[in-house]
Design a protein around this motif. Sequence first.
Motif, mmCIF file in Angstrom:
data_model
loop_
_atom_site.group_PDB
_atom_site.id
_atom_site.type_symbol
_atom_site.label_atom_id
_atom_site.label_comp_id
_atom_site.label_asym_id
_atom_site.label_seq_id
_atom_site.Cartn_x
_atom_site.Cartn_y
_atom_site.Cartn_z
ATOM 1 N N MET A 1 0.818 -1.212 0.000
ATOM 2 C CA MET A 1 0.000 0.000 0.000
ATOM 3 C C MET A 1 0.855 1.266 0.000
ATOM 4 S SD MET A 1 -3.289 -1.032 2.369
ATOM 5 C CE MET A 1 -3.903 0.649 2.434
ATOM 6 N N VAL A 2 1.928 1.279 0.775
ATOM 7 C CA VAL A 2 2.807 2.458 0.792
ATOM 8 C C VAL A 2 3.502 2.622 -0.557
ATOM 9 C CG1 VAL A 2 4.877 3.470 1.838
ATOM 10 C CG2 VAL A 2 3.109 2.488 3.289
ATOM 11 N N LEU A 3 4.005 1.520 -1.115
ATOM 12 C CA LEU A 3 4.649 1.587 -2.430
ATOM 13 C C LEU A 3 3.657 2.028 -3.503
ATOM 14 C CD1 LEU A 3 7.163 1.115 -4.161
ATOM 15 C CD2 LEU A 3 6.412 -1.253 -4.429
ATOM 16 N N SER A 4 2.449 1.484 -3.477
ATOM 17 C CA SER A 4 1.415 1.874 -4.439
ATOM 18 C C SER A 4 1.058 3.348 -4.297
ATOM 19 C CB SER A 4 0.154 1.032 -4.248
ATOM 20 O OG SER A 4 0.411 -0.309 -4.486
ATOM 21 N N ASP A 5 0.960 3.805 -3.061
ATOM 22 C CA ASP A 5 0.659 5.220 -2.823
ATOM 23 C C ASP A 5 1.764 6.101 -3.396
ATOM 24 O OD1 ASP A 5 -0.915 7.365 -1.494
ATOM 25 O OD2 ASP A 5 0.903 7.555 -0.266
ATOM 26 N N PHE A 6 3.006 5.713 -3.176
ATOM 27 C CA PHE A 6 4.138 6.473 -3.710
ATOM 28 C C PHE A 6 4.081 6.533 -5.242
ATOM 29 C CE2 PHE A 6 8.443 6.526 -5.492
ATOM 30 C CZ PHE A 6 8.878 7.751 -5.019
ATOM 31 N N ILE A 7 3.855 5.390 -5.880
ATOM 32 C CA ILE A 7 3.794 5.335 -7.344
ATOM 33 C C ILE A 7 2.618 6.145 -7.866
ATOM 34 C CG2 ILE A 7 3.380 3.789 -9.302
ATOM 35 C CD1 ILE A 7 5.006 1.668 -7.703
ATOM 36 N N LYS A 8 1.464 5.969 -7.232
ATOM 37 C CA LYS A 8 0.257 6.660 -7.681
ATOM 38 C C LYS A 8 0.416 8.177 -7.588
ATOM 39 C CE LYS A 8 -3.133 5.703 -5.132
ATOM 40 N NZ LYS A 8 -4.246 5.185 -4.384
ATOM 41 N N VAL A 9 0.903 8.657 -6.463
ATOM 42 C CA VAL A 9 1.044 10.100 -6.267
ATOM 43 C C VAL A 9 2.171 10.666 -7.124
ATOM 44 C CG1 VAL A 9 1.630 11.890 -4.578
ATOM 45 C CG2 VAL A 9 0.047 10.076 -3.959
#
Length: 190
Positions: free
Chosen positions: A69-77
């Motif tokens: 979730m943290v990695l996905s949030d970083f990529i998404k943002v």
Amino acid sequence: MNNTRTRFSKWGLPILTVQQLVLLAVLIALSFLLGRLSITTQILRISFVFLASSLMGKWFGPIWTMLVMVLSDFIKVSFFSGGTWSPVMAVGVALSGLIYGAFFFRERKEEKLSWWTIALAVLAITLIVNLLINTAAIMILYASHRSWSVFMGMLSPRLIKSVIFYPIQLVLTYWVLNNPAVLDLSKRFF
């Protein structure tokens, strides 16, 4: 099953097979898709990303869910929204992953989750993450003046949204996690 795999499984950090990694990638893509379908203002965000996050928590446990979730949030943002990733907001994302995994992860993945388990998980996410941590993070990032009154002013619309959205999130989460198709996938991949 070897001893190492058993020990890590109890902590929610199982060694993943290729099929499980593909399933995790599909959940990440679903998370991105559901995030794109959200309604966002500076103070409020209505999104159904919690469905993908709940499935990650059920299948992959607290540690994998938090990390993804943290990695996905970083990529998404960083790459898709054109914004700047903030570690302050990532605290809420990480805690959400831990909560979903802690409440939903089971050794026997095909087990149905009870209403109480899901209700407590959604309540913890709503109160701790959405109302407290995320409101404080938004105040830190966007408010020119930081005080208790500013926090309460930002909390008011978020509280109304949370009261309305809680039963919707509860019913949808229960339906998705205990859906026969999800239970069948649990048997096939885990």
